[in-house]
Design a protein around this motif. Sequence first.
Motif, PDB file in Angstrom:
ATOM      1  N   ASN A   1       0.825  -1.224   0.000  1.00  0.00           N
ATOM      2  CA  ASN A   1       0.000   0.000   0.000  1.00  0.00           C
ATOM      3  C   ASN A   1       0.850   1.261   0.000  1.00  0.00           C
ATOM      4  OD1 ASN A   1      -2.575  -1.303   0.031  1.00  0.00           O
ATOM      5  ND2 ASN A   1      -2.291  -1.736   2.210  1.00  0.00           N
ATOM      6  N   LEU A   2       2.023   1.183  -0.634  1.00  0.00           N
ATOM      7  CA  LEU A   2       2.894   2.349  -0.752  1.00  0.00           C
ATOM      8  C   LEU A   2       2.762   2.950  -2.143  1.00  0.00           C
ATOM      9  CD1 LEU A   2       6.221   1.123   0.930  1.00  0.00           C
ATOM     10  CD2 LEU A   2       4.575   2.778   1.844  1.00  0.00           C
ATOM     11  N   SER A   3       2.933   4.252  -2.209  1.00  0.00           N
ATOM     12  CA  SER A   3       2.983   4.926  -3.500  1.00  0.00           C
ATOM     13  C   SER A   3       4.421   4.918  -3.998  1.00  0.00           C
ATOM     14  CB  SER A   3       2.502   6.371  -3.372  1.00  0.00           C
ATOM     15  OG  SER A   3       3.446   7.132  -2.618  1.00  0.00           O
ATOM     16  N   PRO A   4       4.634   5.072  -5.299  1.00  0.00           N
ATOM     17  CA  PRO A   4       6.010   5.153  -5.804  1.00  0.00           C
ATOM     18  C   PRO A   4       6.824   6.256  -5.142  1.00  0.00           C
ATOM     19  CG  PRO A   4       4.477   4.825  -7.613  1.00  0.00           C
ATOM     20  CD  PRO A   4       3.641   5.070  -6.390  1.00  0.00           C
ATOM     21  N   GLN A   5       6.163   7.333  -4.742  1.00  0.00           N
ATOM     22  CA  GLN A   5       6.870   8.455  -4.137  1.00  0.00           C
ATOM     23  C   GLN A   5       7.455   8.121  -2.769  1.00  0.00           C
ATOM     24  OE1 GLN A   5       3.747   8.718  -5.597  1.00  0.00           O
ATOM     25  NE2 GLN A   5       4.744   9.456  -7.480  1.00  0.00           N
ATOM     26  N   ALA A   6       7.020   6.999  -2.184  1.00  0.00           N
ATOM     27  CA  ALA A   6       7.535   6.608  -0.870  1.00  0.00           C
ATOM     28  C   ALA A   6       8.906   5.939  -0.960  1.00  0.00           C
ATOM     29  CB  ALA A   6       6.551   5.658  -0.187  1.00  0.00           C
ATOM     30  N   VAL A   7       9.345   5.604  -2.163  1.00  0.00           N
ATOM     31  CA  VAL A   7      10.583   4.842  -2.347  1.00  0.00           C
ATOM     32  C   VAL A   7      11.687   5.763  -2.849  1.00  0.00           C
ATOM     33  CG1 VAL A   7      11.654   2.889  -3.545  1.00  0.00           C
ATOM     34  CG2 VAL A   7       9.241   2.773  -2.855  1.00  0.00           C
TER      35      VAL A   7
END
Length: 380
Positions: free
Chosen positions: A85-91
């Motif tokens: 449930n993470l967005s790409p922006q979290a990585v």
Amino acid sequence: MSDELYIGLMSGTSMDGLDAVLVDFSAAQPQLLQHYSQAIPTDLKVELQQLCSPGNNELHRLATADRQFAEYNAEVVMKLLEQTNLSPQAVAAIGSHGQTVRHIPNALTPYTMQLGDPNTLAALTGIPVVADFRRKDIALGGQGAPLVPAFHEALFRQRIAQGSSAAVLNLGGIANITILAGDGSHVSGFDTGPANTLLDLWYQLQHPDSEVGYDAAGEYGASGKVLDQLLAAMLADDYVQQAPPKSTGREYFNYPWLLGYLEHYGETENAWSAEDIQATLVEFTAATVAKGLKQSAKTPIGKVFVAGGGAFNSHLMARLAAHYPEASWHSVKALGVDPQHLEAMAFAWLARQFMLRQPGNLPAVTGASRATVLGGLFLP
């Protein structure tokens, strides 16, 4: 975006699938938060395997597979993110090894080639990608491999190499070792030779309808007898006798390599079966790993921790212990790491090393002239 969340992608010499891991580096020890694995589509896998050897229309085929493999990598990354449930922006970044199709570090003009266009991967995922890890080391006179020993030292040094030397062995398509000196004085390592590449190849030739495509638990290999003359010939192979630093891959240890030995030495044995060839290949892997351990260790190795798919082959593990009884043998699971995910974690770590502008190679391992930051950055 978190500065300490990284994704690592690894598809090894066996080409059985892509392993994706999400790793949190915010604590003293990296924490594996999630993993996802997916088989390589059959048509793409066949093409990648064929590109490991010279063939027709290579430039077009390589460019096409480069794009297709990147699209497949992006699909796997997005499925990993869905699970968390993470967005790409979290990585912070993806560390992508890419699929090696040629690794020729000892040619007059040395080179290595990994497919999986990082521009496409970054564009499709929306995440910065760090890739092309091997060529800088080769540019500095190194082998470009193995790169995982630097991660092994960072992850395991304080836990396994206290007082006596320890080793980490990866049994993927190719077997590679990392030796951590007990006094902390040095790290060494290299590719000892084939592991699952030849074992899987021979098994699949004898079991074309097998759903798994490999010798589960090593039962097939255990049913045969070792062909001593064939084994002796293979152990005299130029690569086995070569001193480190050294690295190898599918372009060397492949079916033509095996067929050459079978044609020359197989007929010198008395009656032999396909199971005997499998048993001999298991013994070859075990013997070359043991040779590598003896060759690299300045002091006796007390423990060997095993990663990769070969860690699940109980017959191979038994033969390894028989060839190097000086050490106790363990899965890296004893250190809290799943054997299947260690290498993917290493490329998440290498991506972080790039972002921190820290070296990712060990010159004592690869033979490069100096330590250096590895890889290049590709933005979405």
